[in-house]
Write an enzyme that holds these catalytic residues in place. Structure first.
Site, PDB file in Angstrom:
ATOM      1  CE  LYS A   1      -6.984   1.205 -25.221  1.00  0.00           C
ATOM      2  NZ  LYS A   1      -7.928   2.314 -25.313  1.00  0.00           N
TER       3      LYS A   1
ATOM      4  CG  ASP B   1      -7.678   9.462 -24.388  1.00  0.00           C
ATOM      5  OD1 ASP B   1      -6.686   8.730 -24.503  1.00  0.00           O
ATOM      6  OD2 ASP B   1      -8.773   9.065 -23.944  1.00  0.00           O
TER       7      ASP B   1
ATOM      8  CB  THR C   1      -4.615   3.058 -22.221  1.00  0.00           C
ATOM      9  OG1 THR C   1      -4.505   3.135 -23.643  1.00  0.00           O
ATOM     10  CG2 THR C   1      -6.023   3.415 -21.804  1.00  0.00           C
TER      11      THR C   1
ATOM     12  CE1 TYR D   1      -4.285   0.822  -0.348  1.00  0.00           C
ATOM     13  CE2 TYR D   1      -4.438  -1.333   0.690  1.00  0.00           C
ATOM     14  CZ  TYR D   1      -5.014  -0.306  -0.038  1.00  0.00           C
ATOM     15  OH  TYR D   1      -6.301  -0.418  -0.466  1.00  0.00           O
TER      16      TYR D   1
ATOM     17  NE  ARG E   1      -7.050  -4.225 -19.420  1.00  0.00           N
ATOM     18  CZ  ARG E   1      -7.104  -4.511 -20.718  1.00  0.00           C
ATOM     19  NH1 ARG E   1      -6.383  -5.472 -21.222  1.00  0.00           N
ATOM     20  NH2 ARG E   1      -7.910  -3.844 -21.507  1.00  0.00           N
TER      21      ARG E   1
ATOM     22  CD  GLU F   1      -4.869   5.356   0.583  1.00  0.00           C
ATOM     23  OE1 GLU F   1      -4.770   6.098   1.569  1.00  0.00           O
ATOM     24  OE2 GLU F   1      -5.852   4.626   0.374  1.00  0.00           O
TER      25      GLU F   1
HETATM   26  C1  LIG Z   1      -9.027   2.601 -24.576  1.00  0.00           C
HETATM   27  C2  LIG Z   1      -9.304   4.024 -24.433  1.00  0.00           C
HETATM   28  C3  LIG Z   1      -9.627   4.570 -23.183  1.00  0.00           C
HETATM   29  C4  LIG Z   1     -10.007   3.766 -21.975  1.00  0.00           C
HETATM   30  O1  LIG Z   1      -9.157   2.910 -21.452  1.00  0.00           O
HETATM   31  P1  LIG Z   1      -9.605   1.839 -20.371  1.00  0.00           P
HETATM   32  O2  LIG Z   1      -8.287   1.440 -19.818  1.00  0.00           O
HETATM   33  O3  LIG Z   1     -10.319   0.768 -21.103  1.00  0.00           O
HETATM   34  O4  LIG Z   1     -10.471   2.522 -19.363  1.00  0.00           O
HETATM   35  C5  LIG Z   1      -9.763   5.947 -23.096  1.00  0.00           C
HETATM   36  N1  LIG Z   1      -9.606   6.717 -24.171  1.00  0.00           N
HETATM   37  C6  LIG Z   1      -9.323   6.220 -25.387  1.00  0.00           C
HETATM   38  C7  LIG Z   1      -9.162   7.152 -26.539  1.00  0.00           C
HETATM   39  C8  LIG Z   1      -9.167   4.858 -25.554  1.00  0.00           C
HETATM   40  O5  LIG Z   1      -8.939   4.376 -26.781  1.00  0.00           O
END
Ligand SMILES: *Cc1c(COP(=O)(O)O)cnc(C)c1O
Length: 418
Positions: free
Chosen positions: A206, A177, A203, A24, A212, A26
């Protein structure tokens, strides 16, 4: 072939299941609410350093928060910290390729936290499938959002970040994003949003091939209406204590590994190969009668339709044939549950080592799945095709060819035939 998926290398998987999972911690480096965090501080510090280095960011101007658990919560943390409850946000519409967490709602039905707790508007793509920058301008003028979000989950063209900044001016917060394309931007293969935006979220599981999780990059301070805003305290407090409790340290450790691997010549060639493979596949599918949304691909993904086929139908046939793809809304679709679009991507198959010829063969397999689907629909005479799918000879033959082919390209950590 799901555009948002990939295979993390063994070193990332190992760190992701390491003992730091038990701790932990925080709070932030040097300011924790729990004792015993000396090494956790070191891990988080190293991870942050590598994140900033990957994008060539000056630590005096930019900082990064590596504690978000996932992409959607990273975005929420930004909205909480920057615009606050009922603040105004504007992002790309889901059916235009945007993400649920960019303020999505179905008319008045606020079905995501990003539309429930914030006032959201969406801009769209135009008839050719390109971001409608005129729509951004019109909606910006009408709704005056405090934060404009760009970035998408199903958009195959590059984004003109500078143009959006010019539309919204410097007094509005701008966030990119880059979840889907973070690795391609890091390798300099797509336009770089860091030049003009205030915040970048992504993220890490990907194209980046990490655990993750997610990161939030932000300028340490920003002038808004002649006042200096302390971005660091806003964003960090949005993440913790705003949204999260203890960070998932195993993810932060694994992310540190992934970031190091992404900062290499090998990773850059991987990105080039991902884009090349996507282009080859898009050209092939177009030649065979598929309609590519946006006309082409400039990144790792392809969104397409085929006359007479719904995304869900092809997804089901492909599932039975061991090809993973996903149905996806296109602009003219009414329901996200039964859209006409299909989204595929090349990050995962490129990690497995597929090259030009292999990708053309993948295109052939996909076209076979399309032909099978059309054939089933013809036989079903307008009824559901589900019952015709089980034990369909053609699907079984396709599955055998898929398995025989893909078995030659092992998955890291997972190499047996099933
Ligand atoms: C995949 C994705 C997310 C969300 O990611 P999670 O980890 O599934 O919550 C947010 N924004 C975009 C543009 C994405 O492609």
């Amino acid at each position: 072939m799901i555009a948002s998926e990939n295979y993390a290398p063994i070193a990332v998987l190992q760190a992701n299941s390491s003992v730091v999972c038990n701790k932990y911690s925080e709070g932030y480096i040097g300011r924790r609410y729990y004792g015993g965090n000396k090494y956790i501080d070191e891990i988080e510090g190293l991870c942050k350093k590598r994140a900033l280095k990957l994008y060539g960011l000056d630590e005096k101007i930019w900082d990064v928060n590596v504690q978000p658990l996932s992409g959607s919560t990273a975005n929420l943390a930004v909205y909480m910290g920057i615009v606050g409850k009922n603040g105004r946000i504007m992002g790309m519409d889901l059916s235009s390729g945007g993400h649920l967490s960019h303020g999505y709602r179905i008319k008045r039905r606020k079905i995501t936290a990003s539309s429930m707790f914030f006032r959201s508007k969406s801009y769209k793509i135009d008839e050719e499938g390109k971001i409608d920058y005129g729509d951004i301008e019109r909606k910006y003028k009408k709704h005056r959002p405090d934060l404009v979000i760009c970035g998408a989950s199903a958009y195959s063209l590059d984004i003109e970040y500078k143009r959006i900044r010019e539309i919204i001016g410097e007094d509005t917060y701008m966030m990119a994003d880059i979840s889907h394309v973070s690795g391609l931007i890091a390798s300099g293969l797509l336009k770089n949003p860091f030049e003009v935006v205030d915040i970048v979220t992504t993220t890490t599981h990907k194209i980046l091939r990490g655990p993750r999780a997610a990161m939030i990059f932000y300028r340490r301070s920003k002038m808004v209406k002649k006042e200096r805003v302390d971005m660091k305290s806003k964003i960090d407090s949005g993440v913790f204590p705003g949204l999260n409790g203890g960070p998932h340290n195993q993810k932060i450790a694994a992310l540190g590994v992934a970031l190091k691997l992404a900062n290499s010549v090998d990773y850059k060639s991987y990105g080039e190969e991902v884009i090349r493979n996507a282009k080859i596949l898009a050209d092939y599918l177009e030649e065979k009668g598929c309609k590519i949304v946006g006309g082409r691909t400039e990144n790792h993904l392809i969104l397409f339709t085929y006359p007479g086929i719904r995304g869900a139908e092809l997804e089901k046939v492909c599932d039975l044939a061991n090809i993973s793809i996903n149905k996806n809304c296109i602009k003219s679709d009414k329901s996200p549950m039964n859209p006409t679009g299909i989204r595929i991507g090349t990050p995962a198959i490129t990690t497995r080592g597929l090259n030009r010829e292999d990708v053309l063969y993948v295109g052939e397999l996909l076209m076979r799945a399309i032909k099978i689907t059309l054939n089933l629909k013809e036989r079903a005479l307008g009824k559901d095709i589900d019952y015709l799918m089980t034990n369909d000879l053609e699907i079984n033959k396709l599955k055998k060819d898929v398995v025989d082919f893909i078995y030659k390209f092992p998955i890291p950590c997972f190499n047996f035939r099933f």
